[in-house]
Design a protein around this motif. Sequence first.
Motif, PDB file in Angstrom:
ATOM      1  N   ASN A 112     -30.985  31.621   4.918  1.00 19.74           N
ATOM      2  CA  ASN A 112     -31.803  31.392   3.723  1.00 19.74           C
ATOM      3  C   ASN A 112     -33.255  31.798   3.930  1.00 19.74           C
ATOM      4  OD1 ASN A 112     -29.591  30.372   2.396  1.00 19.74           O
ATOM      5  ND2 ASN A 112     -30.187  28.221   2.589  1.00 19.74           N
ATOM      6  N   ILE A 113     -33.683  31.820   5.187  1.00 17.27           N
ATOM      7  CA  ILE A 113     -35.076  32.183   5.480  1.00 17.27           C
ATOM      8  C   ILE A 113     -35.419  33.588   4.980  1.00 17.27           C
ATOM      9  CG2 ILE A 113     -34.636  33.190   7.767  1.00 17.27           C
ATOM     10  CD1 ILE A 113     -37.191  31.802   8.740  1.00 17.27           C
ATOM     11  N   ASN A 114     -34.372  34.411   4.764  1.00 16.40           N
ATOM     12  CA  ASN A 114     -34.576  35.779   4.307  1.00 16.40           C
ATOM     13  C   ASN A 114     -34.991  35.871   2.844  1.00 16.40           C
ATOM     14  OD1 ASN A 114     -33.710  37.426   6.716  1.00 16.40           O
ATOM     15  ND2 ASN A 114     -31.862  36.216   6.429  1.00 16.40           N
ATOM     16  N   PHE A 115     -34.809  34.812   2.078  1.00 17.32           N
ATOM     17  CA  PHE A 115     -35.145  34.911   0.656  1.00 17.32           C
ATOM     18  C   PHE A 115     -35.689  33.613   0.054  1.00 17.32           C
ATOM     19  CE2 PHE A 115     -30.672  33.861   1.063  1.00 17.32           C
ATOM     20  CZ  PHE A 115     -30.514  32.813   0.187  1.00 17.32           C
ATOM     21  N   ILE A 116     -35.783  32.551   0.833  1.00 18.43           N
ATOM     22  CA  ILE A 116     -36.285  31.285   0.312  1.00 18.43           C
ATOM     23  C   ILE A 116     -37.688  31.021   0.851  1.00 18.43           C
ATOM     24  CG2 ILE A 116     -36.002  28.773   0.479  1.00 18.43           C
ATOM     25  CD1 ILE A 116     -33.060  29.139   0.066  1.00 18.43           C
ATOM     26  N   ASP A 117     -38.576  30.609  -0.028  1.00 20.39           N
ATOM     27  CA  ASP A 117     -39.950  30.293   0.346  1.00 20.39           C
ATOM     28  C   ASP A 117     -39.961  29.164   1.372  1.00 20.39           C
ATOM     29  OD1 ASP A 117     -42.614  29.267   0.364  1.00 20.39           O
ATOM     30  OD2 ASP A 117     -42.951  30.185  -1.600  1.00 20.39           O
TER      31      ASP A 117
ATOM     32  N   ASN B 209     -38.578  23.263  -1.720  1.00 26.88           N
ATOM     33  CA  ASN B 209     -37.830  22.029  -1.485  1.00 26.88           C
ATOM     34  C   ASN B 209     -36.577  22.287  -0.654  1.00 26.88           C
ATOM     35  OD1 ASN B 209     -39.568  20.306  -2.849  1.00 26.88           O
ATOM     36  ND2 ASN B 209     -38.551  20.590  -4.818  1.00 26.88           N
ATOM     37  N   ILE B 210     -35.952  23.441  -0.874  1.00 28.02           N
ATOM     38  CA  ILE B 210     -34.755  23.771  -0.102  1.00 28.02           C
ATOM     39  C   ILE B 210     -35.083  23.896   1.373  1.00 28.02           C
ATOM     40  CG2 ILE B 210     -33.001  25.554   0.317  1.00 28.02           C
ATOM     41  CD1 ILE B 210     -32.983  26.103  -2.676  1.00 28.02           C
ATOM     42  N   ALA B 211     -36.166  24.609   1.681  1.00 29.92           N
ATOM     43  CA  ALA B 211     -36.563  24.778   3.080  1.00 29.92           C
ATOM     44  C   ALA B 211     -36.942  23.449   3.711  1.00 29.92           C
ATOM     45  CB  ALA B 211     -37.720  25.760   3.179  1.00 29.92           C
TER      46      ALA B 211
ATOM     47  N   LYS C 296     -33.304  35.158 -13.541  1.00 25.67           N
ATOM     48  CA  LYS C 296     -34.367  34.539 -14.328  1.00 25.67           C
ATOM     49  C   LYS C 296     -35.347  33.735 -13.488  1.00 25.67           C
ATOM     50  CE  LYS C 296     -31.408  34.219 -18.415  1.00 25.67           C
ATOM     51  NZ  LYS C 296     -30.754  33.293 -19.389  1.00 25.67           N
ATOM     52  N   THR C 297     -34.852  33.087 -12.453  1.00 21.90           N
ATOM     53  CA  THR C 297     -35.742  32.260 -11.629  1.00 21.90           C
ATOM     54  C   THR C 297     -36.227  33.040 -10.418  1.00 21.90           C
ATOM     55  OG1 THR C 297     -33.984  31.362 -10.206  1.00 21.90           O
ATOM     56  CG2 THR C 297     -34.390  30.243 -12.316  1.00 21.90           C
ATOM     57  N   LYS C 298     -37.283  32.539  -9.799  1.00 18.13           N
ATOM     58  CA  LYS C 298     -37.819  33.163  -8.589  1.00 18.13           C
ATOM     59  C   LYS C 298     -36.762  33.209  -7.500  1.00 18.13           C
ATOM     60  CE  LYS C 298     -41.561  32.669  -5.203  1.00 18.13           C
ATOM     61  NZ  LYS C 298     -42.746  31.846  -4.799  1.00 18.13           N
ATOM     62  N   LEU C 299     -35.992  32.133  -7.375  1.00 21.25           N
ATOM     63  CA  LEU C 299     -34.942  32.073  -6.358  1.00 21.25           C
ATOM     64  C   LEU C 299     -33.854  33.093  -6.650  1.00 21.25           C
ATOM     65  CD1 LEU C 299     -33.576  30.800  -3.899  1.00 21.25           C
ATOM     66  CD2 LEU C 299     -32.676  29.009  -5.404  1.00 21.25           C
ATOM     67  N   GLN C 300     -33.439  33.212  -7.896  1.00 20.10           N
ATOM     68  CA  GLN C 300     -32.408  34.185  -8.252  1.00 20.10           C
ATOM     69  C   GLN C 300     -32.861  35.610  -7.969  1.00 20.10           C
ATOM     70  OE1 GLN C 300     -31.524  33.338 -12.365  1.00 20.10           O
ATOM     71  NE2 GLN C 300     -29.937  31.842 -11.847  1.00 20.10           N
ATOM     72  N   VAL C 301     -34.104  35.901  -8.285  1.00 20.36           N
ATOM     73  CA  VAL C 301     -34.639  37.249  -8.049  1.00 20.36           C
ATOM     74  C   VAL C 301     -34.608  37.581  -6.568  1.00 20.36           C
ATOM     75  CG1 VAL C 301     -36.711  38.682  -8.145  1.00 20.36           C
ATOM     76  CG2 VAL C 301     -36.078  37.286 -10.123  1.00 20.36           C
ATOM     77  N   ALA C 302     -35.088  36.641  -5.748  1.00 22.28           N
ATOM     78  CA  ALA C 302     -35.146  36.880  -4.299  1.00 22.28           C
ATOM     79  C   ALA C 302     -33.759  36.962  -3.687  1.00 22.28           C
ATOM     80  CB  ALA C 302     -35.957  35.770  -3.634  1.00 22.28           C
ATOM     81  N   ALA C 303     -32.861  36.078  -4.116  1.00 19.75           N
ATOM     82  CA  ALA C 303     -31.503  36.072  -3.567  1.00 19.75           C
ATOM     83  C   ALA C 303     -30.730  37.309  -4.005  1.00 19.75           C
ATOM     84  CB  ALA C 303     -30.771  34.804  -4.000  1.00 19.75           C
ATOM     85  N   LYS C 304     -30.917  37.740  -5.236  1.00 18.89           N
ATOM     86  CA  LYS C 304     -30.249  38.954  -5.713  1.00 18.89           C
ATOM     87  C   LYS C 304     -30.711  40.158  -4.915  1.00 18.89           C
ATOM     88  CE  LYS C 304     -29.686  42.015  -9.694  1.00 18.89           C
ATOM     89  NZ  LYS C 304     -29.946  42.251 -11.141  1.00 18.89           N
TER      90      LYS C 304
END
Length: 299
Positions: A206-211, A215-217, A268-276
């Motif tokens: 997850n470190i590759n795309f999560i800030d 909260n997830i980190a 649509k979300t920042k997380l979706q953009v980064a994960a995609k």
Amino acid sequence: MENNDYIRANWVLFKQIYNDDIVLDAVKKEIFEEYKKLVKYSELLLEGKWTKLQGMPPLFILSTLALSLKPTYDKFIRMGLSESVFYDTMSDIKIWGEDYRNHHNGEIGLTEINWLYLHVNCEIFKIGRLQYQISNYYFEKSSEVAGRTIKYGDLCYNIHIPRGAKLDSVSCKKSITLAVDTLGDIFKNIQTDVMMCNSWLLSPKNINFIDKDSNIAKFANMFNIVGESDGFDQHFRWIFDIVVDEKAFAKNKKKAGRYCDLTKFNAKTKLQVAAKDYVMNGGTFTSGKGLLVTKDIIG
């Protein structure tokens, strides 16, 4: 108890859990049309024979759960758990009912009896933000943590993260503190010093795309990560809300590391953009296996 009294006792609880008139009307109709059959399956469910419900119509499964609430409530109270813990735990019924509804054009029901049987059999409890399942340690390797060795098969609590509220550190720490106090008093044979969790939220990848300040980190940082597993479907399910058959995932996995074609997915979300972006460039997903030392959280 007379039939009407039994229905009424369960119905009062179900209305508190699933306060949606359309759903309530559909379940009420199902109960009055299939009462005897539903009671039979409710008895099987309460005996732990949940597999008998697999493959039954989704509305029938939801209605069976509705007729299983009063015995479950009584057991919660006898065990020493509060009414609020009962309602919080059973809120999963609505979460999965709405999930089914959203993915099946408004159809009413649910299919996750393989999960919700834990709730009516009093094997999982939502205390604050998190859920705590009475489980056995099932990670492959023994682990040295908090001054003891935890081995395969040892009784322990398995942490789950229900959908809903934000996964912020304050609410998580409060939940863990309450769980240690509550469960420690009731289940004295299960230690609360170390808890396990197997989730996409703990994946080292997850470190590759999560800030790192997300909260997830922060949630993942509460755990000692002891391994990974193929949790390829979880990220697609919980980040993108995509439900795909496992065979389709396996087939698509061969294509440039992509488990699912997100070319046309509207992030649509920042997380979706980064994960995609991560997965479309060949990134892979896993689940992380973690151990939480409760004293490190609550002091």
